[in-house]
Scaffold this active site. Structure first.
Site, PDB file in Angstrom:
ATOM      1  N   ASP A 146      38.112  47.056  32.497  1.00  0.00           N
ATOM      2  CA  ASP A 146      39.456  46.901  33.073  1.00  0.00           C
ATOM      3  C   ASP A 146      39.926  45.439  33.079  1.00  0.00           C
ATOM      4  OD1 ASP A 146      41.786  47.732  34.292  1.00  0.00           O
ATOM      5  OD2 ASP A 146      40.972  47.592  36.316  1.00  0.00           O
ATOM      6  N   ASN A 172      45.258  57.828  29.800  1.00  0.00           N
ATOM      7  CA  ASN A 172      45.786  56.674  29.063  1.00  0.00           C
ATOM      8  C   ASN A 172      46.837  57.043  28.005  1.00  0.00           C
ATOM      9  OD1 ASN A 172      42.678  54.766  29.199  1.00  0.00           O
ATOM     10  ND2 ASN A 172      44.477  54.647  30.513  1.00  0.00           N
TER      11      ASN A 172
END
Ligand code: FPP
Length: 234
Positions: free
Chosen positions: A15, A63
């Protein structure tokens, strides 16, 4: 009694790529490119220090909501990495994929199958790349696998236990998850390895993934070694 051991299986949420790029006034996709390069560096290092298995979150089932350009860049980065088998074969890394690959392009699916086949006999670290992966999806996948066996009369309801469930999901052949690392300053699990993280040690740090270094991995392993794992005991 406390048990201080080296982690056998480490999960990483890669991340912070977008923020890393934004800080440099670059497009988010530039952050993913540096993140992909760091993925290679960390794999190489973890393999060299004897980690048995690592599972990297590369693309979640959520995503797809990102802008098309970003999704396309990520898919191209996966394909680029897989096209160059030197990336894993020369490192003796066994590459596997977890997630629902049916939604991915045929080209990418072929590259994934080829990489798994080519690296099947590698004896170094096993790297699981989670692509179109969701922890809840994986649990449903496991439930369906078991239901099929029940309805085929191969097993009875009473035979279903945690060990059987472990063998019915994507990480069936992996060691138990010991350490869950999330760089990037967020404190959540984000639908990652929900079943497997039941007794994993959680480690969060503020470093953004493109900057997450070998030293950062060493630090996480050191913190893990200092934890007192009781697995529900005393
Ligand atoms: C989360 O950070 C990151 C992702 C959704 C993508 C991770 C993928 C890579 C690092 C590329 C991997 C490539 C290979 C070849 C395995 P974010 O973009 O949400 O960052 P932000 O929170 O700062 O916006």
């Amino acid at each position: 009694m406390s048990e201080k051991i080296f982690p056998r299986h480490i999960a990483v949420v890669m991340d912070g790529n977008g923020r890393w790029a934004k800080k440099r006034l670059m497009p988010r996709t530039a952050g993913h490119k540096v993140g992909a390069s760091n993925f290679k560096t960390i794999c190489q290092y973890a393999n060299s220090i004897g980690i048995e298995c690592m599972t990297f979150y590369a693309f979640s089932t959520e995503n797809w909501k990102r802008p098309k350009e970003e999704v396309d860049t990520l898919m191209s980065l996966f394909a680029e990495y897989l096209r160059d088998s030197v990336n894993f074969k020369s490192e003796n890394i066994k590459l596997c994929f977890i997630g629902d690959r049916s939604a991915l392009s045929e080209e990418l699916q072929d590259l994934m199958a080829k990489a798994e086949k080519e690296s099947a006999d590698c004896t170094g670290m096993r790297v699981n790349l989670a692509i179109n992966y969701g922890g809840r999806d994986e649990i449903l996948y496991g439930v369906k696998n078991i239901c099929k066996k029940v309805s085929a009369g191969e097993i009875t309801l009473d035979q279903i236990d945690a060990e059987m469930f472990d063998k019915s999901i994507y990480t069936a052949d992996c060691p138990p998850l010991d350490l869950f690392i999330r760089p990037g300053g967020e404190y959540r699990i984000s639908n990652y390895l929900l079943w497997q993280s039941a007794y994993a040690e959680l480690y969060f740090c503020d470093t953004l993934w493109p900057d997450f270094s070998k030293k950062d991995l060493d630090k996480a392993i050191e913190v893990f070694a200092g934890r007192n794992r009781r697995f529900g005991g005393v």
